[in-house]
Scaffold this active site. Sequence first.
Site, short mmCIF file in Angstrom:
data_model
loop_
_atom_site.label_atom_id
_atom_site.label_comp_id
_atom_site.label_asym_id
_atom_site.label_seq_id
_atom_site.Cartn_x
_atom_site.Cartn_y
_atom_site.Cartn_z
N ASP A 1 7.26 -6.31 7.65
CA ASP A 1 6.55 -5.03 7.66
C ASP A 1 7.52 -3.86 7.44
O ASP A 1 7.34 -2.78 7.96
CB ASP A 1 5.77 -4.84 8.97
N MET B 1 -16.61 -0.51 17.79
CA MET B 1 -16.26 -1.85 18.27
C MET B 1 -17.13 -2.87 17.54
O MET B 1 -18.27 -3.12 17.91
CB MET B 1 -16.47 -1.94 19.79
N THR C 1 0.82 -1.21 0.00
CA THR C 1 0.00 0.00 0.00
C THR C 1 0.86 1.27 0.00
O THR C 1 1.93 1.31 0.61
CB THR C 1 -0.94 0.01 1.21
CA CA Z 1 2.50 -2.05 7.68
#
Ligand code: CA
Length: 718
Positions: free
Chosen positions: A335, A683, A270
């Site tokens: 990541d 939630m 992304t």
């Molecule tokens: Ca990430």
Amino acid sequence: MSLKVGLSTVAGICLLGLAACSAPQEATNDSASDKFADVDTQRIIDASPAAEWLSYGGGYDEKRHSSLTQINRETVSTLGVAWTYDLATNRGVEATPIVVDRTMYVTSAWSHVYALDAATGAELWTYDPAVDKSVGVKACCDVVNRGVAVYEGKVFVGVIDGRLEALDAKTGAVVWSKVTVDQSKPYTITGAPRVVDGLVLIGNGGAELGVRGYLSAYNAETGDLVWRFYTVPNPEKQPDGAASDAAFQSVGNITWGDEGAWVTDGGGGTVWDSIVYDAPNQQIIFGVGNGSPWNQKVRDPAGGDNLFLSSIVAVDVKTGTYKWHFQTTPGDNWDYTATQSIILAELPLGENGANRRVVMQAPKNGFFYVLDAETGEFLSGTPFVPMNWAQGLDENGRPIEIADARYGEVPYLQLPGPVGAHNWQPMAFNPEEKLAYIPAHEIPQAYSFDPRWAIKPTKWNTGTDFSAEIPLDIPPGVMKFIRASHKGRLIAWDPISQAPRWIVEHKNAWNGGVLSTAGGLVFQGTMEGDFTAYNAANGDKIWSHALKSGAASGPGTYEIDGEQYVTITTGWGSLYSLVAGYDYDVKVSPTVGKVVTFKLGANGTIPAADFIPIDRSVKAERFGTDQQIQDGLVHFSRNCMVCHGPFAISSGVLPDLRWSDYSGNADAWQAVVHEGVLSDAGMIGFGDLLSVEEVEAIRAYVVAQAHNTLDQEAAASR
Ligand code: CA
């Protein structure tokens, strides 16, 4: 005792939020311009860096360096609060304000937009995109927004639910609104759009949950899609009819296998933050995020480089056609996004010391890169933090990996972790000092393969294990021990010699974005709430002011009627606060998010936040077997921790479940956690992932943690 995974910090998400509007100060002053966002590409090029702040990074090169000098090393001692504005939120605030034609445009949590008189803070208008709060669970790292773009009378905002909207800069009325993502998938937008030659550029987030990334260009006038560049091929590796097609045929497709979670889960990549316009080369250069899932063994077992994950990519501004790429982390497994600040500058790295236009980035993986802007050629790369995943880079800039870093079921405690050596907090560059100022982190993470991994559509799904081996009874002091392993520093980095010139060590890890000025100053906030001006040349602390709130966003500066202002948005929340804010003394408050603006000779005060007391009492007696509580811990860690905090200890931004009234009533707990009766508040229910028994096990764990906490505190006070 095995605390390896307990040392993890993890990346975070979350829920619940507040946002409203308030109107401080007197009415707008009568000398205000009747122009609103009268900006085009040439004005941004001509103006930057100067009296206004016309785009996210202060100009297309995103140096975050202002030529203003009224506030300087000699005068800064009289810098005081000119005005504040209440953003009415307890959620993360990450925006850099845009200032143009005397008006400040700034955003807050849930993609709210505010137009303020930049000299007084008086409210001109506010805009609430009325987001369905249940989308909050799609946000990996809080429902934040980093700001707007302005162009030809319009203000552009990316909304957390995937909309891109154009607002009338004078009134805040919606001019057009486009959905830029498949809203059935866990896409979000937190980044600031950029506008170039009538094109609005916007990416998205969601790679922790499973999406396919891309960058889009929309017509600023009409909102029509002009081009889109995907960062990951589609599962069939066939043309999308998009700008990226040729790039996948030529270099991208062969770096992906035919099987693995990427085929169903999107693959990630992304484009959630850095997007810069390189005007001389007529190209857009953007940073691409991590793989989805993180763990390459489940994402793409074939183990290729997986272009364009974790890459810096350049495309033609008009067509989006591929020009070059540089991949910082081939086959990303951790990541390690390359979405961090991209800065363009001229450095004397050409033949005989001639200037060369370069791209600089300090991504999560811990190397500071210098690339040729025109060609993407790797010029240099050097670690700016300690690391144990790579031994260095080869002559092409490819990491020389340490084999253990490609973790299996045995955890590998790694630096940097997924929070990165540097995250979204903007870096700055001073062209006179030729220094880049990096808000750096040293936050380890124990990565391990999650043997129970399975695809969880629309939920956190990284293929790494956040829950293995966490002991049920956390010994007192362990939390302090974990935090002591987290470090943060402001590094003044010389990109020519590739070495630090000076370093300021911070008390805590999570330090803020940076502003550089020709007044010889570097401004930076911290999550403890200190806003400080350092001597740009040597790092000496010259001035500081307490903000009474956290400050991680990028500060800005501008001039109106001959007076220079420095401004910063404040607040708690965002990724680190949610998952590791437990010792920042963050308390529940709906009024910690603010815009705080300074000028010389001012002596205003920042209103103290209104704190809501927490009833720290257990809401039920201990119940459940040890096995049931241990199961509850595992399910909590996999499903709840990234919002409500590790070990069920919340920062206060989102409810601390140990003290939740719902924990005292099994039926109410099921209604919230399993059925989702509070989804309007953010939630959602987890009934699609967790059985009634598993939800009850989480309650048993949370209640046990409440008892453990009070027992430990009582023991410590004896
Ligand atoms: Ca990430």
